[in-house]
Design a protein around this motif. Sequence first.
Motif, PDB file in Angstrom:
ATOM      1  N   TRP A   6      -2.244   1.988  -2.369  1.00  0.00           N
ATOM      2  CA  TRP A   6      -1.344   2.783  -1.538  1.00  0.00           C
ATOM      3  C   TRP A   6      -0.753   3.927  -2.360  1.00  0.00           C
ATOM      4  N   ALA A   7      -0.329   3.639  -3.574  1.00  0.00           N
ATOM      5  CA  ALA A   7       0.229   4.669  -4.461  1.00  0.00           C
ATOM      6  C   ALA A   7      -0.823   5.724  -4.788  1.00  0.00           C
ATOM      7  N   LEU A   8      -2.040   5.294  -5.034  1.00  0.00           N
ATOM      8  CA  LEU A   8      -3.127   6.237  -5.315  1.00  0.00           C
ATOM      9  C   LEU A   8      -3.386   7.133  -4.118  1.00  0.00           C
ATOM     10  N   LEU A   9      -3.335   6.569  -2.935  1.00  0.00           N
ATOM     11  CA  LEU A   9      -3.511   7.361  -1.721  1.00  0.00           C
ATOM     12  C   LEU A   9      -2.425   8.426  -1.611  1.00  0.00           C
ATOM     13  N   LEU A  10      -1.198   8.078  -1.951  1.00  0.00           N
ATOM     14  CA  LEU A  10      -0.105   9.054  -1.929  1.00  0.00           C
ATOM     15  C   LEU A  10      -0.360  10.177  -2.930  1.00  0.00           C
ATOM     16  N   VAL A  11      -0.857   9.833  -4.106  1.00  0.00           N
ATOM     17  CA  VAL A  11      -1.147  10.836  -5.132  1.00  0.00           C
ATOM     18  C   VAL A  11      -2.274  11.760  -4.673  1.00  0.00           C
ATOM     19  N   VAL A  12      -3.340  11.167  -4.157  1.00  0.00           N
ATOM     20  CA  VAL A  12      -4.510  11.949  -3.738  1.00  0.00           C
ATOM     21  C   VAL A  12      -4.167  12.890  -2.587  1.00  0.00           C
ATOM     22  N   THR A  13      -3.296  12.462  -1.705  1.00  0.00           N
ATOM     23  CA  THR A  13      -2.923  13.300  -0.548  1.00  0.00           C
ATOM     24  C   THR A  13      -1.689  14.156  -0.823  1.00  0.00           C
ATOM     25  N   TYR A  14      -1.226  14.158  -2.060  1.00  0.00           N
ATOM     26  CA  TYR A  14      -0.046  14.940  -2.457  1.00  0.00           C
ATOM     27  C   TYR A  14       1.169  14.622  -1.590  1.00  0.00           C
ATOM     28  N   THR A  15       1.306  13.361  -1.256  1.00  0.00           N
ATOM     29  CA  THR A  15       2.422  12.915  -0.432  1.00  0.00           C
ATOM     30  C   THR A  15       3.484  12.307  -1.331  1.00  0.00           C
ATOM     31  N   LYS A  16       4.726  12.709  -1.095  1.00  0.00           N
ATOM     32  CA  LYS A  16       5.822  12.126  -1.860  1.00  0.00           C
ATOM     33  C   LYS A  16       6.315  10.885  -1.137  1.00  0.00           C
ATOM     34  N   GLY A  17       6.783   9.949  -1.908  1.00  0.00           N
ATOM     35  CA  GLY A  17       7.346   8.743  -1.320  1.00  0.00           C
ATOM     36  C   GLY A  17       7.112   7.541  -2.202  1.00  0.00           C
ATOM     37  N   ALA A  18       7.842   6.514  -1.876  1.00  0.00           N
ATOM     38  CA  ALA A  18       7.724   5.259  -2.614  1.00  0.00           C
ATOM     39  C   ALA A  18       6.852   4.297  -1.825  1.00  0.00           C
ATOM     40  N   VAL A  19       6.238   3.401  -2.523  1.00  0.00           N
ATOM     41  CA  VAL A  19       5.404   2.385  -1.895  1.00  0.00           C
ATOM     42  C   VAL A  19       6.252   1.125  -1.704  1.00  0.00           C
ATOM     43  N   PRO A  20       6.432   0.691  -0.456  1.00  0.00           N
ATOM     44  CA  PRO A  20       7.188  -0.549  -0.238  1.00  0.00           C
ATOM     45  C   PRO A  20       6.322  -1.751  -0.577  1.00  0.00           C
ATOM     46  N   HIS A  21       6.565  -2.344  -1.727  1.00  0.00           N
ATOM     47  CA  HIS A  21       5.711  -3.418  -2.228  1.00  0.00           C
ATOM     48  C   HIS A  21       5.760  -4.672  -1.350  1.00  0.00           C
ATOM     49  N   GLY A  22       6.852  -4.879  -0.651  1.00  0.00           N
ATOM     50  CA  GLY A  22       6.957  -6.050   0.221  1.00  0.00           C
ATOM     51  C   GLY A  22       5.845  -6.099   1.264  1.00  0.00           C
ATOM     52  N   VAL A  23       5.440  -4.945   1.749  1.00  0.00           N
ATOM     53  CA  VAL A  23       4.354  -4.881   2.727  1.00  0.00           C
ATOM     54  C   VAL A  23       3.063  -5.415   2.096  1.00  0.00           C
ATOM     55  N   SER A  24       2.799  -5.007   0.880  1.00  0.00           N
ATOM     56  CA  SER A  24       1.604  -5.488   0.184  1.00  0.00           C
ATOM     57  C   SER A  24       1.669  -6.989  -0.062  1.00  0.00           C
ATOM     58  N   MET A  25       2.850  -7.482  -0.405  1.00  0.00           N
ATOM     59  CA  MET A  25       3.021  -8.920  -0.612  1.00  0.00           C
ATOM     60  C   MET A  25       2.727  -9.685   0.681  1.00  0.00           C
ATOM     61  N   CYS A  26       3.257  -9.167   1.790  1.00  0.00           N
ATOM     62  CA  CYS A  26       3.061  -9.835   3.076  1.00  0.00           C
ATOM     63  C   CYS A  26       1.601  -9.790   3.512  1.00  0.00           C
ATOM     64  N   LEU A  27       0.969  -8.643   3.350  1.00  0.00           N
ATOM     65  CA  LEU A  27      -0.427  -8.511   3.752  1.00  0.00           C
ATOM     66  C   LEU A  27      -1.335  -9.399   2.901  1.00  0.00           C
TER      67      LEU A  27
END
Length: 140
Positions: A108-129
């Motif tokens: 998810w963080a890599l996707l934000l970097v590649v798309t030049y999108t600012k923001g934090a990755v909510p890790h709880g979502v990844s934990m739940c998934l």
Amino acid sequence: MGLVAGAVVWLTALSVSDIRHRRLPNGLTLTGAVVIPAVAALHGRGLPALAGAAALFAVYLTVHLIAPAALGAGDVKLALGTGALTGAFGIDVWLLAAFGASLLSAAWALLLVVTYTKGAVPHGVSMCLATALTAGSALI
């Protein structure tokens, strides 16, 4: 089937909260931390659930203490419930979920970097998934 539905509702509510508010409410995280080991114990999986909860909590607490901005206290509390849920299914499921959550957040963080999108990755979502996918696959 009711237990599965309950887990799905719990994981979904946590994910929605983390995406919308960047918060994992204590009412949800701590409820899971208590209810999941109790239900696992009723099904003869109490010790593996407690071991999974303790192990994941220890890992997340260590990361939080070293880098609190990288991993929030809500994630640490969520580790109790997700660790218990995956631990109840065995060490292999626990390991897949633990590493899977980190890989999902990294992707998810890599996707934000590649798309030049600012923001934090909510890790709880990844934990739940990761928990849903691994525990769900253990049921099949």
